[in-house]
Scaffold this active site. Structure first.
Site, PDB file in Angstrom:
ATOM      1  N   SER A 118     -83.617 -16.137 -15.093  1.00  9.83           N
ATOM      2  CA  SER A 118     -82.782 -15.658 -16.195  1.00  9.83           C
ATOM      3  C   SER A 118     -81.340 -16.111 -15.947  1.00  9.83           C
ATOM      4  CB  SER A 118     -82.897 -14.143 -16.332  1.00  9.83           C
ATOM      5  OG  SER A 118     -82.208 -13.695 -17.479  1.00  9.83           O
ATOM      6  N   THR A 119     -80.395 -15.178 -15.838  1.00  8.26           N
ATOM      7  CA  THR A 119     -78.987 -15.534 -15.695  1.00  8.26           C
ATOM      8  C   THR A 119     -78.772 -16.425 -14.471  1.00  8.26           C
ATOM      9  OG1 THR A 119     -78.481 -13.351 -16.579  1.00  8.26           O
ATOM     10  CG2 THR A 119     -76.644 -14.609 -15.652  1.00  8.26           C
ATOM     11  N   HIS A 167     -85.155 -17.301 -19.509  1.00  4.85           N
ATOM     12  CA  HIS A 167     -84.672 -16.557 -20.665  1.00  4.85           C
ATOM     13  C   HIS A 167     -83.634 -17.388 -21.412  1.00  4.85           C
ATOM     14  CE1 HIS A 167     -85.662 -12.559 -18.393  1.00  4.85           C
ATOM     15  NE2 HIS A 167     -86.739 -13.129 -18.882  1.00  4.85           N
ATOM     16  N   MET A 220     -80.873 -11.185 -14.106  1.00  5.04           N
ATOM     17  CA  MET A 220     -80.653  -9.752 -14.202  1.00  5.04           C
ATOM     18  C   MET A 220     -81.920  -9.061 -14.687  1.00  5.04           C
ATOM     19  SD  MET A 220     -78.787  -7.111 -13.894  1.00  5.04           S
ATOM     20  CE  MET A 220     -77.024  -7.430 -13.812  1.00  5.04           C
ATOM     21  N   ASP A 262     -87.757  -8.390 -15.164  1.00  4.38           N
ATOM     22  CA  ASP A 262     -88.822  -9.118 -15.853  1.00  4.38           C
ATOM     23  C   ASP A 262     -89.615  -9.978 -14.870  1.00  4.38           C
ATOM     24  OD1 ASP A 262     -90.335 -10.037 -18.030  1.00  4.38           O
ATOM     25  OD2 ASP A 262     -89.043 -11.780 -18.288  1.00  4.38           O
TER      26      ASP A 262
END
Length: 371
Positions: free
Chosen positions: A183-184, A209, A302, A305
């Site tokens: 993600s991030t 993401h 973050m 997930d």
């Protein structure tokens, strides 16, 4: 009450500056301490106010956001959330911003700007909160181009990462699949893994993401850097060795079987863990369909997930790598994977590909000895 997150908004649109300031100031845990309509004004404001986070428009007068970001990350590293446009050019520029050190981005609409920004309010403040705790430092770019010093330079340009010599993984490549979730901070972390993979690598499937409109450019950018073929996944296509498949933004992506082959399933189903695509969806398919022939990799991001599903992968026989805290931009998803007992090894980002290839090579040797 804990200290508020102090934000400076940099955007050439007075409307956007006003909207972002209002959205930020409505939050109990943050405040907009200044706004600037171009980077030169912003530079002085940042020196004076020392903000925790900066929101930065890509296209501005006098100095564009990318040039400003590059200078900022060299001289005064500060968490930045880019404000991008939903266009092909906007996607390319956004990926360059992430490469330079931006923590994340928000894709603003081209029309209906006021309503669009307000509809994105929750996303904007969530990303500011994440950015405020992100690991941003002067050396971050070096992390993403490990091995570049060994690559030939083209006369003053940025050296590209050194590419590994292809191995002969042979039959193993058709049996194994590598699953990556991020993600991030993940776009650059994924690049760090993929540029090290040989042309005959096992198939790699990836959920990062990312909203619609950006994953096509992301895949194309990686394809130009890697020995393997990198593409956006398409529903029903066969999953092949030497290829990496990226979940399309706004779609769920998983693996299934069709006879002796693995195939991609891309579908417009509900968000999982608030995400679409979701790492949980991809990793669950690894556990149920691929089992002990899977390798899992959890990278920076973050939230949680994919953590439960990664444990399911491990229980089904996969071998899993998790990025360590020091090399993560945000340690949320890796921390959760470790807490769920999903990790076989916790490694710095620049060690993961090498460890995976060494393990694959050892498996190959044992396989060949049995034949």
């Amino acid at each position: 009450m804990s200290k508020k997150i102090r934000v400076v908004v940099v955007d050439d649109s007075a409307l956007v500056r006003s909207l972002l300031s209002e959205i930020i100031n409505r939050q109990r845990d943050m405040e907009c301490v200044g706004t600037a309509n171009d980077p030169l004004i912003a530079r002085e404001m940042i020196r004076e106010l020392n903000p925790d986070v900066i929101t930065l428009d890509v296209e501005m007068p006098r100095m564009d956001g990318i040039d400003f970001l590059g200078r900022l990350m060299r001289l005064r590293p500060t968490p930045v959330v880019m404000i991008s446009t939903l266009t092909e050019k906007g996607a390319e520029v956004t990926l360059r911003a992430l490469e330079l050190g931006a923590v994340d981005f928000v894709a603003k609409p081209r029309v209906g700007l006021a309503n669009g920004i307000n509809e994105l309010a929750n996303q904007i403040v969530d990303k500011i909160r994440v950015a405020s705790v992100a690991h941003v430092h002067r050396g971050r770019q070096d992390l993403h181009v490990a091995g570049a010093a060994n690559a030939p330079s083209s006369g003053g340009g940025t050296a590209t990462p050194a590419r590994p010599t292809p191995t002969l993984l042979g039959r193993l490549s058709t049996e194994k699949i590598i699953f990556i979730g991020a993600s991030t901070g993940g776009t650059e972390a994924i690049k760090e893994i993929l540029v090290r993979m040989p042309a005959d690598s096992p198939a790699i499937v990836i959920t990062q993401h990312m909203p619609p409109g950006f994953t096509t450019s992301f895949a194309a950018r990686l394809n130009g850097l890697c020995q393997i073929t990198v593409k956006e996944a398409s529903n029903g296509e066969r999953i092949l060795p030497g290829h990496a498949y990226i979940a399309p933004g706004g779609r769920q992506f998983r693996i299934d079987r069709s006879g002796a082959n693995y195939v991609a399933v891309v579908e417009d189903t509900e968000p999982v863990n608030r995400h679409k695509p979701s790492v949980e969806v991809l990793f669950k398919s690894a556990a149920s369909v691929v089992g002990r022939n899977a390798f899992g990799i959890m990278l920076t991001g973050m939230g949680n997930d994919g953590a439960k599903a990664m444990r399911e992968m491990k229980d089904a026989g996969s071998y899993n790598y998790v990025q360590d805290e020091a090399s993560c931009i945000v340690f949320g998803m890796p921390r959760e994977a470790i807490a769920h007992g999903a990790a076989d090894e916790v490694l710095p980002l620049d060690k993961i590909a090498g460890a995976l290839l060494a393990r694959l090579g050892g498996t190959t040797d044992r396989l060949h000895h049995r034949i």
